[in-house]
Design an enzyme around this catalytic site. Structure first.
Site, short mmCIF file in Angstrom:
data_model
loop_
_atom_site.label_atom_id
_atom_site.label_comp_id
_atom_site.label_asym_id
_atom_site.label_seq_id
_atom_site.Cartn_x
_atom_site.Cartn_y
_atom_site.Cartn_z
N ALA A 1 20.28 24.34 -11.45
CA ALA A 1 19.25 25.07 -12.19
C ALA A 1 17.88 24.70 -11.65
O ALA A 1 17.68 23.59 -11.14
CB ALA A 1 19.33 24.71 -13.68
N ALA B 1 13.50 25.00 -12.44
CA ALA B 1 12.44 25.26 -13.42
C ALA B 1 11.10 24.92 -12.77
O ALA B 1 11.04 24.49 -11.61
CB ALA B 1 12.66 24.43 -14.68
N GLN C 1 14.21 20.52 -10.73
CA GLN C 1 15.49 21.23 -10.59
C GLN C 1 16.63 20.23 -10.69
O GLN C 1 16.46 19.03 -10.47
CB GLN C 1 15.55 22.00 -9.28
CG GLN C 1 15.45 21.20 -8.01
CD GLN C 1 15.29 22.10 -6.79
OE1 GLN C 1 14.49 23.03 -6.76
NE2 GLN C 1 16.07 21.82 -5.75
N LYS D 1 18.23 15.37 -12.29
CA LYS D 1 17.03 16.19 -12.38
C LYS D 1 15.95 15.57 -11.49
O LYS D 1 15.61 14.39 -11.65
CB LYS D 1 16.53 16.29 -13.82
CG LYS D 1 15.32 17.20 -13.99
CD LYS D 1 14.76 17.17 -15.42
CE LYS D 1 15.68 17.86 -16.38
NZ LYS D 1 15.02 18.02 -17.73
N ASP E 1 13.40 22.17 -28.83
CA ASP E 1 13.65 23.46 -28.17
C ASP E 1 15.16 23.74 -28.14
O ASP E 1 15.78 23.77 -27.08
CB ASP E 1 13.09 23.42 -26.75
CG ASP E 1 13.05 24.80 -26.09
OD1 ASP E 1 13.12 25.80 -26.83
OD2 ASP E 1 12.95 24.87 -24.85
#
Length: 555
Positions: free
Chosen positions: A129, A131, A135, A150, A285
Protein backbone atom coordinates in the site's frame (compact mmCIF):
# COMPACT_ATOMS: atom_id res chain seq x y z
CA UNK A 1 -2.11 44.36 -0.43
CA UNK A 2 -1.16 44.11 3.26
CA UNK A 3 2.46 43.36 4.01
CA UNK A 4 3.11 39.80 5.09
CA UNK A 5 6.43 38.23 5.98
CA UNK A 6 6.56 34.63 4.86
CA UNK A 7 9.45 32.23 5.20
CA UNK A 8 10.17 30.01 2.20
CA UNK A 9 8.82 32.49 -0.33
CA UNK A 10 9.26 30.13 -3.28
CA UNK A 11 6.97 27.51 -1.75
CA UNK A 12 4.54 30.23 -0.67
CA UNK A 13 4.34 31.43 -4.25
CA UNK A 14 3.65 27.88 -5.41
CA UNK A 15 0.80 27.63 -2.92
CA UNK A 16 -0.61 30.99 -4.00
CA UNK A 17 -0.46 30.02 -7.68
CA UNK A 18 -2.35 26.78 -7.03
CA UNK A 19 -5.19 28.65 -5.32
CA UNK A 20 -5.22 31.27 -8.09
CA UNK A 21 -5.50 28.53 -10.74
CA UNK A 22 -8.40 26.97 -8.87
CA UNK A 23 -10.44 30.16 -8.79
CA UNK A 24 -9.67 31.67 -5.39
CA UNK A 25 -8.10 34.95 -6.56
CA UNK A 26 -10.92 37.08 -5.17
CA UNK A 27 -10.73 35.24 -1.85
CA UNK A 28 -6.94 35.73 -1.60
CA UNK A 29 -7.35 39.43 -2.39
CA UNK A 30 -10.00 39.81 0.34
CA UNK A 31 -7.56 38.26 2.83
CA UNK A 32 -4.82 40.67 1.74
CA UNK A 33 -2.58 37.92 0.37
CA UNK A 34 -2.57 39.18 -3.25
CA UNK A 35 -2.99 42.55 -4.90
CA UNK A 36 -5.93 43.62 -7.07
CA UNK A 37 -4.11 42.80 -10.31
CA UNK A 38 -4.16 39.11 -9.34
CA UNK A 39 -7.85 39.25 -8.51
CA UNK A 40 -9.38 38.64 -11.91
CA UNK A 41 -13.10 38.21 -12.19
CA UNK A 42 -13.18 34.44 -11.71
CA UNK A 43 -16.54 34.47 -10.02
CA UNK A 44 -14.97 33.79 -6.64
CA UNK A 45 -17.26 36.30 -4.95
CA UNK A 46 -20.31 34.48 -6.40
CA UNK A 47 -19.04 30.92 -5.89
CA UNK A 48 -21.51 28.77 -3.97
CA UNK A 49 -20.38 26.50 -1.15
CA UNK A 50 -20.57 23.32 -3.22
CA UNK A 51 -18.35 24.76 -5.98
CA UNK A 52 -15.97 26.19 -3.39
CA UNK A 53 -15.65 22.76 -1.78
CA UNK A 54 -14.81 21.05 -5.08
CA UNK A 55 -12.24 23.70 -6.04
CA UNK A 56 -10.70 23.64 -2.56
CA UNK A 57 -10.39 19.84 -2.69
CA UNK A 58 -8.60 20.03 -6.04
CA UNK A 59 -6.24 22.72 -4.75
CA UNK A 60 -5.34 20.79 -1.58
CA UNK A 61 -4.88 17.59 -3.56
CA UNK A 62 -2.44 19.40 -5.87
CA UNK A 63 -0.46 20.91 -2.98
CA UNK A 64 0.48 17.53 -1.54
CA UNK A 65 0.69 15.67 1.79
CA UNK A 66 0.55 18.55 4.28
CA UNK A 67 -2.49 20.13 2.70
CA UNK A 68 -4.21 16.79 2.12
CA UNK A 69 -3.87 16.07 5.85
CA UNK A 70 -5.06 19.60 6.63
CA UNK A 71 -8.15 19.07 4.47
CA UNK A 72 -8.88 15.67 6.01
CA UNK A 73 -8.76 17.17 9.50
CA UNK A 74 -10.85 20.19 8.40
CA UNK A 75 -13.52 17.80 7.07
CA UNK A 76 -14.17 16.67 10.65
CA UNK A 77 -14.53 20.22 11.98
CA UNK A 78 -18.19 20.75 11.17
CA UNK A 79 -18.23 23.46 13.87
CA UNK A 80 -15.77 25.49 11.77
CA UNK A 81 -16.33 24.41 8.16
CA UNK A 82 -19.65 24.66 6.26
CA UNK A 83 -21.28 21.29 5.63
CA UNK A 84 -20.97 21.48 1.83
CA UNK A 85 -17.23 22.14 1.98
CA UNK A 86 -16.62 19.54 4.70
CA UNK A 87 -18.43 16.90 2.62
CA UNK A 88 -16.11 17.60 -0.33
CA UNK A 89 -12.98 17.54 1.83
CA UNK A 90 -13.94 14.07 3.06
CA UNK A 91 -13.21 12.86 -0.49
CA UNK A 92 -9.52 13.80 -0.23
CA UNK A 93 -7.39 10.73 -0.88
CA UNK A 94 -3.66 10.00 -0.77
CA UNK A 95 -3.26 9.24 -4.47
CA UNK A 96 0.53 9.07 -4.77
CA UNK A 97 3.03 7.08 -6.77
CA UNK A 98 5.16 4.55 -4.98
CA UNK A 99 8.76 5.26 -4.02
CA UNK A 100 11.35 3.26 -6.04
CA UNK A 101 12.64 0.25 -4.12
CA UNK A 102 16.27 1.37 -4.14
CA UNK A 103 15.27 4.44 -2.11
CA UNK A 104 13.24 2.29 0.28
CA UNK A 105 16.27 0.04 0.76
CA UNK A 106 18.50 3.01 1.58
CA UNK A 107 16.04 4.34 4.18
CA UNK A 108 15.58 0.96 5.90
CA UNK A 109 19.31 0.20 5.96
CA UNK A 110 20.17 3.69 7.24
CA UNK A 111 17.51 3.57 9.96
CA UNK A 112 18.20 0.00 11.14
CA UNK A 113 21.98 0.25 10.53
CA UNK A 114 22.36 -3.08 8.74
CA UNK A 115 22.09 -4.44 5.17
CA UNK A 116 18.54 -5.38 4.23
CA UNK A 117 19.52 -9.04 3.73
CA UNK A 118 20.77 -9.24 7.32
CA UNK A 119 17.65 -7.61 8.71
CA UNK A 120 14.98 -9.61 6.87
CA UNK A 121 14.75 -13.12 5.48
CA UNK A 122 12.60 -11.74 2.62
CA UNK A 123 11.48 -8.25 1.68
CA UNK A 124 8.89 -7.73 -1.06
CA UNK A 125 10.05 -4.99 -3.44
CA UNK A 126 6.49 -4.21 -4.53
CA UNK A 127 4.61 -2.14 -1.92
CA UNK A 128 1.42 -3.53 -0.44
CA UNK A 129 0.00 0.00 0.00
CA UNK A 130 1.13 3.58 -0.62
CA UNK A 131 0.13 6.84 1.06
CA UNK A 132 1.32 10.43 1.20
CA UNK A 133 3.62 9.89 4.19
CA UNK A 134 4.84 6.32 3.65
CA UNK A 135 4.31 2.95 2.05
CA UNK A 136 4.01 -0.61 3.33
CA UNK A 137 6.04 -3.68 2.25
CA UNK A 138 5.55 -7.32 3.26
CA UNK A 139 8.65 -8.98 4.72
CA UNK A 140 9.76 -11.94 6.84
CA UNK A 141 11.99 -11.66 9.88
CA UNK A 142 14.99 -14.02 10.24
CA UNK A 143 12.91 -15.92 12.82
CA UNK A 144 10.22 -16.50 10.19
CA UNK A 145 7.41 -14.15 11.31
CA UNK A 146 5.60 -12.37 8.49
CA UNK A 147 5.56 -8.62 9.06
CA UNK A 148 4.31 -5.40 7.47
CA UNK A 149 7.08 -2.79 7.23
CA UNK A 150 5.93 0.82 6.93
CA UNK A 151 8.66 3.06 5.48
CA UNK A 152 8.48 6.84 5.41
CA UNK A 153 8.86 8.56 2.04
CA UNK A 154 12.25 10.25 1.51
CA UNK A 155 12.47 13.98 2.31
CA UNK A 156 8.83 14.13 3.44
CA UNK A 157 9.69 15.82 6.76
CA UNK A 158 11.49 18.90 5.29
CA UNK A 159 8.59 19.45 2.88
CA UNK A 160 6.00 19.26 5.63
CA UNK A 161 8.03 21.44 7.99
CA UNK A 162 8.26 24.10 5.25
CA UNK A 163 4.49 23.97 4.71
CA UNK A 164 3.83 24.14 8.46
CA UNK A 165 6.09 27.18 8.80
CA UNK A 166 4.14 28.92 6.02
CA UNK A 167 0.81 28.02 7.66
CA UNK A 168 2.10 29.41 10.95
CA UNK A 169 3.07 32.70 9.30
CA UNK A 170 -0.31 32.89 7.56
CA UNK A 171 -2.19 32.23 10.80
CA UNK A 172 -0.29 34.97 12.61
CA UNK A 173 -0.91 37.41 9.74
CA UNK A 174 -4.63 36.62 9.56
CA UNK A 175 -5.11 36.86 13.33
CA UNK A 176 -3.46 40.29 13.28
CA UNK A 177 -5.60 41.53 10.38
CA UNK A 178 -8.98 39.78 10.47
CA UNK A 179 -11.58 39.44 13.20
CA UNK A 180 -12.69 35.93 12.23
CA UNK A 181 -9.16 34.48 12.55
CA UNK A 182 -8.80 36.02 15.99
CA UNK A 183 -12.24 34.79 17.04
CA UNK A 184 -11.41 31.21 16.05
CA UNK A 185 -7.85 31.32 17.48
CA UNK A 186 -6.37 30.31 14.14
CA UNK A 187 -2.81 30.20 15.44
CA UNK A 188 -3.76 27.70 18.14
CA UNK A 189 -5.41 25.52 15.50
CA UNK A 190 -2.28 25.56 13.33
CA UNK A 191 -0.15 24.68 16.36
CA UNK A 192 -2.47 21.76 17.15
CA UNK A 193 -2.41 20.61 13.52
CA UNK A 194 1.40 20.84 13.46
CA UNK A 195 1.67 18.78 16.62
CA UNK A 196 -0.65 16.12 15.18
CA UNK A 197 1.30 15.96 11.92
CA UNK A 198 4.64 15.79 13.73
CA UNK A 199 3.30 12.78 15.64
CA UNK A 200 2.34 11.10 12.35
CA UNK A 201 5.87 11.66 11.07
CA UNK A 202 7.28 9.75 14.04
CA UNK A 203 6.32 6.11 13.63
CA UNK A 204 7.36 5.40 17.21
CA UNK A 205 4.30 7.38 18.36
CA UNK A 206 2.05 5.16 16.25
CA UNK A 207 3.73 2.08 17.72
CA UNK A 208 3.11 3.31 21.28
CA UNK A 209 -0.51 4.13 20.42
CA UNK A 210 -0.94 0.59 19.12
CA UNK A 211 0.45 -0.98 22.28
CA UNK A 212 -1.67 1.25 24.51
CA UNK A 213 -4.86 0.14 22.77
CA UNK A 214 -3.65 -3.48 22.77
CA UNK A 215 -3.52 -3.32 26.60
CA UNK A 216 -7.19 -2.36 26.64
CA UNK A 217 -8.07 -5.73 25.11
CA UNK A 218 -5.60 -8.04 26.84
CA UNK A 219 -8.51 -9.96 28.38
CA UNK A 220 -10.66 -9.86 25.24
CA UNK A 221 -9.69 -12.53 22.67
CA UNK A 222 -12.28 -11.25 20.16
CA UNK A 223 -10.20 -8.07 19.52
CA UNK A 224 -6.71 -8.29 18.01
CA UNK A 225 -4.10 -5.54 17.77
CA UNK A 226 -0.96 -6.36 15.68
CA UNK A 227 2.28 -6.74 17.57
CA UNK A 228 5.01 -4.10 17.17
CA UNK A 229 8.58 -5.35 16.57
CA UNK A 230 10.61 -2.62 18.24
CA UNK A 231 13.99 -4.06 17.26
CA UNK A 232 13.01 -3.35 13.65
CA UNK A 233 11.31 0.00 14.21
CA UNK A 234 12.54 3.61 14.32
CA UNK A 235 11.17 7.08 13.69
CA UNK A 236 10.92 6.35 9.94
CA UNK A 237 10.42 2.58 9.90
CA UNK A 238 7.63 0.71 11.68
CA UNK A 239 7.55 -3.08 11.65
CA UNK A 240 4.35 -4.76 12.78
CA UNK A 241 2.76 -8.18 12.66
CA UNK A 242 1.21 -8.90 9.26
CA UNK A 243 -2.53 -9.42 9.49
CA UNK A 244 -4.47 -11.50 6.95
CA UNK A 245 -8.22 -11.20 7.00
CA UNK A 246 -11.29 -9.78 5.32
CA UNK A 247 -11.83 -6.02 5.12
CA UNK A 248 -14.73 -5.00 7.33
CA UNK A 249 -16.73 -3.73 4.35
CA UNK A 250 -16.11 -6.71 2.05
CA UNK A 251 -19.56 -8.22 2.53
CA UNK A 252 -19.26 -10.74 -0.32
CA UNK A 253 -16.17 -12.41 1.18
CA UNK A 254 -17.77 -12.41 4.62
CA UNK A 255 -20.91 -14.08 3.37
CA UNK A 256 -18.89 -16.56 1.32
CA UNK A 257 -16.81 -17.40 4.40
CA UNK A 258 -19.85 -17.88 6.61
CA UNK A 259 -19.16 -14.92 8.87
CA UNK A 260 -21.89 -13.66 11.23
CA UNK A 261 -22.14 -9.99 10.24
CA UNK A 262 -24.38 -9.08 13.19
CA UNK A 263 -21.84 -10.49 15.66
CA UNK A 264 -19.00 -8.65 13.93
CA UNK A 265 -20.94 -5.36 13.96
CA UNK A 266 -21.67 -5.73 17.67
CA UNK A 267 -18.03 -6.48 18.48
CA UNK A 268 -16.81 -3.45 16.51
CA UNK A 269 -19.31 -1.12 18.19
CA UNK A 270 -18.70 -2.44 21.70
CA UNK A 271 -14.92 -2.35 21.27
CA UNK A 272 -15.02 1.24 19.98
CA UNK A 273 -17.18 2.52 22.84
CA UNK A 274 -15.01 0.63 25.29
CA UNK A 275 -12.07 2.60 23.93
CA UNK A 276 -14.00 5.89 23.96
CA UNK A 277 -16.00 5.84 27.19
CA UNK A 278 -14.22 3.28 29.37
CA UNK A 279 -10.61 3.99 28.46
CA UNK A 280 -10.74 7.52 26.98
CA UNK A 281 -8.16 6.61 24.31
CA UNK A 282 -9.47 5.41 20.96
CA UNK A 283 -8.75 4.73 17.30
CA UNK A 284 -9.41 8.04 15.55
CA UNK A 285 -9.97 6.71 12.03
CA UNK A 286 -11.94 3.43 12.10
CA UNK A 287 -12.67 3.27 8.36
CA UNK A 288 -13.03 -0.20 6.72
CA UNK A 289 -9.42 -0.21 5.48
CA UNK A 290 -8.24 -0.07 9.10
CA UNK A 291 -10.45 -2.92 10.35
CA UNK A 292 -9.95 -6.54 9.30
CA UNK A 293 -11.97 -9.57 10.30
CA UNK A 294 -9.94 -12.67 11.20
CA UNK A 295 -11.12 -16.27 11.67
CA UNK A 296 -13.52 -16.90 14.58
CA UNK A 297 -14.99 -13.39 14.02
CA UNK A 298 -11.98 -11.72 15.61
CA UNK A 299 -11.82 -7.97 14.89
CA UNK A 300 -8.36 -6.56 14.18
CA UNK A 301 -7.65 -2.81 14.20
CA UNK A 302 -4.78 -1.40 12.11
CA UNK A 303 -3.02 1.96 11.68
CA UNK A 304 -2.94 4.02 14.86
CA UNK A 305 -1.47 7.19 13.39
CA UNK A 306 -4.61 9.10 14.42
CA UNK A 307 -6.01 8.55 17.90
CA UNK A 308 -8.47 10.43 20.07
CA UNK A 309 -8.30 11.23 23.77
CA UNK A 310 -11.09 12.03 26.20
CA UNK A 311 -10.34 12.91 29.82
CA UNK A 312 -12.83 12.13 32.61
CA UNK A 313 -14.66 15.42 32.20
CA UNK A 314 -15.05 15.15 28.43
CA UNK A 315 -16.27 11.54 28.73
CA UNK A 316 -18.85 12.71 31.25
CA UNK A 317 -19.89 15.66 29.05
CA UNK A 318 -20.33 13.38 26.03
CA UNK A 319 -22.43 10.91 28.00
CA UNK A 320 -24.47 13.77 29.52
CA UNK A 321 -25.23 15.22 26.09
CA UNK A 322 -26.51 11.87 24.84
CA UNK A 323 -28.66 11.20 27.93
CA UNK A 324 -30.04 14.75 28.05
CA UNK A 325 -30.89 14.54 24.37
CA UNK A 326 -32.74 11.28 24.92
CA UNK A 327 -34.71 12.80 27.81
CA UNK A 328 -35.51 15.99 25.89
CA UNK A 329 -33.74 18.14 28.49
CA UNK A 330 -32.68 21.33 26.69
CA UNK A 331 -31.53 23.00 29.90
CA UNK A 332 -29.38 19.99 30.69
CA UNK A 333 -27.72 20.20 27.27
CA UNK A 334 -27.07 23.94 27.70
CA UNK A 335 -25.61 23.18 31.13
CA UNK A 336 -23.22 20.67 29.56
CA UNK A 337 -22.05 23.20 26.97
CA UNK A 338 -21.56 25.74 29.75
CA UNK A 339 -19.56 23.29 31.88
CA UNK A 340 -17.36 22.54 28.88
CA UNK A 341 -16.44 26.23 28.83
CA UNK A 342 -17.16 26.70 25.12
CA UNK A 343 -19.83 29.40 25.45
CA UNK A 344 -18.37 32.89 25.12
CA UNK A 345 -19.71 36.22 26.31
CA UNK A 346 -20.71 36.97 22.71
CA UNK A 347 -22.95 33.91 22.42
CA UNK A 348 -26.60 34.84 21.87
CA UNK A 349 -27.98 32.54 24.55
CA UNK A 350 -31.62 32.99 23.53
CA UNK A 351 -30.92 32.00 19.91
CA UNK A 352 -28.56 29.22 20.96
CA UNK A 353 -31.12 27.79 23.39
CA UNK A 354 -33.78 27.91 20.66
CA UNK A 355 -31.54 25.98 18.24
CA UNK A 356 -30.65 23.36 20.86
CA UNK A 357 -34.35 23.04 21.75
CA UNK A 358 -35.18 22.50 18.06
CA UNK A 359 -32.47 19.84 17.89
CA UNK A 360 -33.61 17.89 20.93
CA UNK A 361 -37.30 18.11 20.01
CA UNK A 362 -36.43 16.51 16.67
CA UNK A 363 -35.12 13.39 18.45
CA UNK A 364 -37.21 13.39 21.61
CA UNK A 365 -39.47 10.36 22.02
CA UNK A 366 -38.07 8.80 18.82
CA UNK A 367 -37.14 5.12 18.87
CA UNK A 368 -33.41 4.63 19.40
CA UNK A 369 -33.34 2.40 16.33
CA UNK A 370 -34.39 5.41 14.25
CA UNK A 371 -31.80 7.81 15.70
CA UNK A 372 -28.41 8.33 14.04
CA UNK A 373 -25.71 9.38 16.48
CA UNK A 374 -23.63 10.54 13.52
CA UNK A 375 -26.48 12.77 12.33
CA UNK A 376 -26.80 14.22 15.81
CA UNK A 377 -23.11 15.10 15.81
CA UNK A 378 -23.44 16.81 12.43
CA UNK A 379 -26.39 18.87 13.64
CA UNK A 380 -24.63 19.77 16.89
CA UNK A 381 -21.61 20.94 14.90
CA UNK A 382 -23.87 22.96 12.60
CA UNK A 383 -25.46 24.66 15.61
CA UNK A 384 -21.96 25.41 16.93
CA UNK A 385 -20.95 26.78 13.52
CA UNK A 386 -23.95 29.14 13.40
CA UNK A 387 -23.13 30.52 16.84
CA UNK A 388 -19.34 30.70 16.40
CA UNK A 389 -18.79 28.13 19.14
CA UNK A 390 -15.53 26.21 18.91
CA UNK A 391 -15.95 22.54 19.84
CA UNK A 392 -12.91 20.92 21.53
CA UNK A 393 -10.79 19.10 18.94
CA UNK A 394 -11.13 15.87 20.94
CA UNK A 395 -14.90 15.97 20.42
CA UNK A 396 -14.37 16.67 16.71
CA UNK A 397 -12.19 13.56 16.37
CA UNK A 398 -14.82 11.61 18.29
CA UNK A 399 -17.54 12.91 15.97
CA UNK A 400 -15.59 11.90 12.88
CA UNK A 401 -14.86 8.44 14.33
CA UNK A 402 -18.55 7.86 15.10
CA UNK A 403 -19.63 9.09 11.66
CA UNK A 404 -17.17 6.67 10.04
CA UNK A 405 -18.19 3.85 12.37
CA UNK A 406 -21.89 4.37 11.73
CA UNK A 407 -21.36 4.19 7.97
CA UNK A 408 -19.60 0.84 8.35
CA UNK A 409 -22.13 -0.62 10.79
CA UNK A 410 -25.02 0.36 8.51
CA UNK A 411 -23.57 -2.04 5.91
CA UNK A 412 -22.76 -4.85 8.34
CA UNK A 413 -26.00 -4.77 10.31
CA UNK A 414 -28.59 -2.14 9.35
CA UNK A 415 -30.70 -3.06 12.40
CA UNK A 416 -27.98 -2.19 14.92
CA UNK A 417 -28.47 1.28 16.40
CA UNK A 418 -25.27 3.09 17.43
CA UNK A 419 -27.38 5.33 19.68
CA UNK A 420 -28.80 2.31 21.45
CA UNK A 421 -25.37 0.69 21.73
CA UNK A 422 -23.75 3.74 23.36
CA UNK A 423 -26.41 4.15 26.06
CA UNK A 424 -25.21 1.37 28.42
CA UNK A 425 -21.68 2.82 28.31
CA UNK A 426 -23.00 6.32 29.03
CA UNK A 427 -25.19 5.12 31.90
CA UNK A 428 -22.29 3.15 33.35
CA UNK A 429 -20.14 6.28 33.20
CA UNK A 430 -22.81 8.31 35.00
CA UNK A 431 -23.19 5.65 37.71
CA UNK A 432 -19.44 5.63 38.27
CA UNK A 433 -19.33 9.42 38.46
CA UNK A 434 -21.99 9.51 41.17
CA UNK A 435 -20.80 6.45 43.06
CA UNK A 436 -20.36 7.40 46.75
CA UNK A 437 -16.65 6.58 46.64
CA UNK A 438 -16.05 8.90 43.67
CA UNK A 439 -18.28 11.58 45.21
CA UNK A 440 -16.23 11.48 48.39
CA UNK A 441 -12.95 11.62 46.47
CA UNK A 442 -14.12 14.55 44.34
CA UNK A 443 -15.56 16.35 47.35
CA UNK A 444 -12.33 15.93 49.25
CA UNK A 445 -10.36 17.35 46.31
CA UNK A 446 -12.76 20.29 46.11
CA UNK A 447 -12.51 20.79 49.86
CA UNK A 448 -8.71 20.92 49.68
CA UNK A 449 -8.86 23.34 46.74
CA UNK A 450 -11.32 25.59 48.55
CA UNK A 451 -9.20 25.55 51.71
CA UNK A 452 -6.25 26.69 49.61
CA UNK A 453 -8.40 29.50 48.19
CA UNK A 454 -9.42 30.57 51.71
CA UNK A 455 -5.81 30.37 52.90
CA UNK A 456 -4.69 32.70 50.13
CA UNK A 457 -7.71 34.99 50.57
CA UNK A 458 -6.00 37.54 52.91
CA UNK A 459 -3.09 37.88 50.51
CA UNK A 460 -5.44 38.27 47.52
CA UNK A 461 -7.57 40.86 49.38
CA UNK A 462 -4.44 42.82 50.23
CA UNK A 463 -3.39 42.78 46.57
CA UNK A 464 -6.86 43.95 45.48
CA UNK A 465 -6.84 46.71 48.10
CA UNK A 466 -3.45 47.88 46.89
CA UNK A 467 -4.71 47.91 43.30
CA UNK A 468 -7.80 49.93 44.31
CA UNK A 469 -5.65 52.48 46.15
CA UNK A 470 -3.56 52.95 43.04
CA UNK A 471 -6.73 53.48 41.00
CA UNK A 472 -5.90 50.62 38.63
CA UNK A 473 -8.91 48.37 39.29
CA UNK A 474 -11.23 47.91 36.31
CA UNK A 475 -14.44 45.88 36.29
CA UNK A 476 -16.06 44.60 33.12
CA UNK A 477 -18.80 42.13 34.06
CA UNK A 478 -21.83 41.72 31.84
CA UNK A 479 -25.01 39.91 32.87
CA UNK A 480 -23.99 36.58 31.32
CA UNK A 481 -20.58 36.64 33.03
CA UNK A 482 -22.25 37.59 36.33
CA UNK A 483 -24.66 34.67 36.07
CA UNK A 484 -21.81 32.28 35.28
CA UNK A 485 -19.82 33.67 38.21
CA UNK A 486 -22.73 33.33 40.65
CA UNK A 487 -23.44 29.83 39.35
CA UNK A 488 -19.86 28.80 39.96
CA UNK A 489 -19.89 30.44 43.41
CA UNK A 490 -23.06 28.52 44.26
CA UNK A 491 -21.42 25.25 43.26
CA UNK A 492 -18.32 26.01 45.34
CA UNK A 493 -20.40 26.87 48.42
CA UNK A 494 -22.48 23.68 48.05
CA UNK A 495 -19.41 21.51 47.69
CA UNK A 496 -17.70 23.28 50.59
CA UNK A 497 -20.76 22.74 52.81
CA UNK A 498 -20.89 19.09 51.76
CA UNK A 499 -17.20 18.65 52.57
CA UNK A 500 -17.40 20.42 55.95
CA UNK A 501 -20.42 18.39 57.08
CA UNK A 502 -18.76 15.18 55.98
CA UNK A 503 -15.54 16.12 57.79
CA UNK A 504 -17.42 17.17 60.92
CA UNK A 505 -19.37 13.93 60.90
CA UNK A 506 -16.15 11.92 60.64
CA UNK A 507 -14.37 13.88 63.40
CA UNK A 508 -17.39 13.69 65.75
CA UNK A 509 -17.88 9.97 65.34
CA UNK A 510 -14.18 9.14 65.58
CA UNK A 511 -13.86 11.32 68.70
CA UNK A 512 -16.76 9.65 70.43
CA UNK A 513 -15.59 6.17 69.50
CA UNK A 514 -12.01 6.84 70.69
CA UNK A 515 -13.33 8.44 73.89
CA UNK A 516 -15.49 5.44 74.60
CA UNK A 517 -12.60 3.09 73.98
CA UNK A 518 -10.28 5.01 76.34
CA UNK A 519 -12.90 5.24 79.07
CA UNK A 520 -13.78 1.61 78.63
CA UNK A 521 -17.49 2.30 78.67
CA UNK A 522 -20.33 3.01 76.32
CA UNK A 523 -21.38 6.56 75.57
CA UNK A 524 -24.74 6.81 77.36
CA UNK A 525 -26.11 10.13 78.57
CA UNK A 526 -29.27 9.99 80.69
CA UNK A 527 -29.64 6.42 79.47
CA UNK A 528 -29.53 7.71 75.88
CA UNK A 529 -27.09 6.05 73.36
CA UNK A 530 -25.18 9.10 72.12
CA UNK A 531 -23.10 7.41 69.41
CA UNK A 532 -26.01 5.57 67.85
CA UNK A 533 -28.35 8.58 67.93
CA UNK A 534 -25.64 10.97 66.77
CA UNK A 535 -24.79 8.68 63.90
CA UNK A 536 -28.41 8.52 62.79
CA UNK A 537 -28.88 12.30 63.00
CA UNK A 538 -25.61 13.02 61.20
CA UNK A 539 -26.43 10.42 58.53
CA UNK A 540 -29.85 12.01 57.98
CA UNK A 541 -28.24 15.44 57.68
CA UNK A 542 -25.71 13.96 55.29
CA UNK A 543 -28.43 12.43 53.10
CA UNK A 544 -30.52 15.61 53.22
CA UNK A 545 -27.53 17.70 52.10
CA UNK A 546 -26.81 15.35 49.19
CA UNK A 547 -30.49 15.43 48.21
CA UNK A 548 -30.61 19.24 48.38
CA UNK A 549 -27.48 19.71 46.30
CA UNK A 550 -28.54 17.18 43.67
CA UNK A 551 -32.00 18.73 43.53
CA UNK A 552 -30.43 22.12 42.88
CA UNK A 553 -28.53 20.65 39.93
CA UNK A 554 -25.35 22.30 41.12
CA UNK A 555 -23.28 19.49 42.57
Amino acid sequence: MLKIRIRHTKRFQEITNVFLRNGFSHFLFRLGLTDRSSSNDDGGNEMNMQDAGVKLRHALQELGPTFIKLGQIASSRRDLVPLEIASELEKLQDHVTSVPFDQIRKIVEFELEEPLEHLFKTFDEKPLATASIGQVHIAHLPSGEEVAVKVQRPDIRPTMETDLAILSDLARFLEDNTDWAETYHLREMVIEFSRSLQDELDYRVEGRNSERIAKQFEENPSIHIPKVYWDFSTEKVLTMEMVHGVKANDLEKMDAGGYDRKLIARRIVDSMFHQILDEGFFHGDPHPGNIYILPEHVVSYLDFGMVGRLDKELKYHFASLILNLREGDTEGMIEVFSDMGILSEDTDMRAFTRDVDDLQSKYYDVSLNDVSLGAIFIELFQVAYRHHIIIPSEISILGKAILTLEGLIAKLDPELSIMEAVEPFGEKLMRERYHPKNLLENSWKDFVENIEILTNLPKDLKAITTTIRKGKLQLDINIQQLQAFLHRLDRISNRLSFSIILLSFSILMVGLIIGSAIAGQTNVLWQFPIIEAGSIIAALMFLFMIYSIFRSGRM
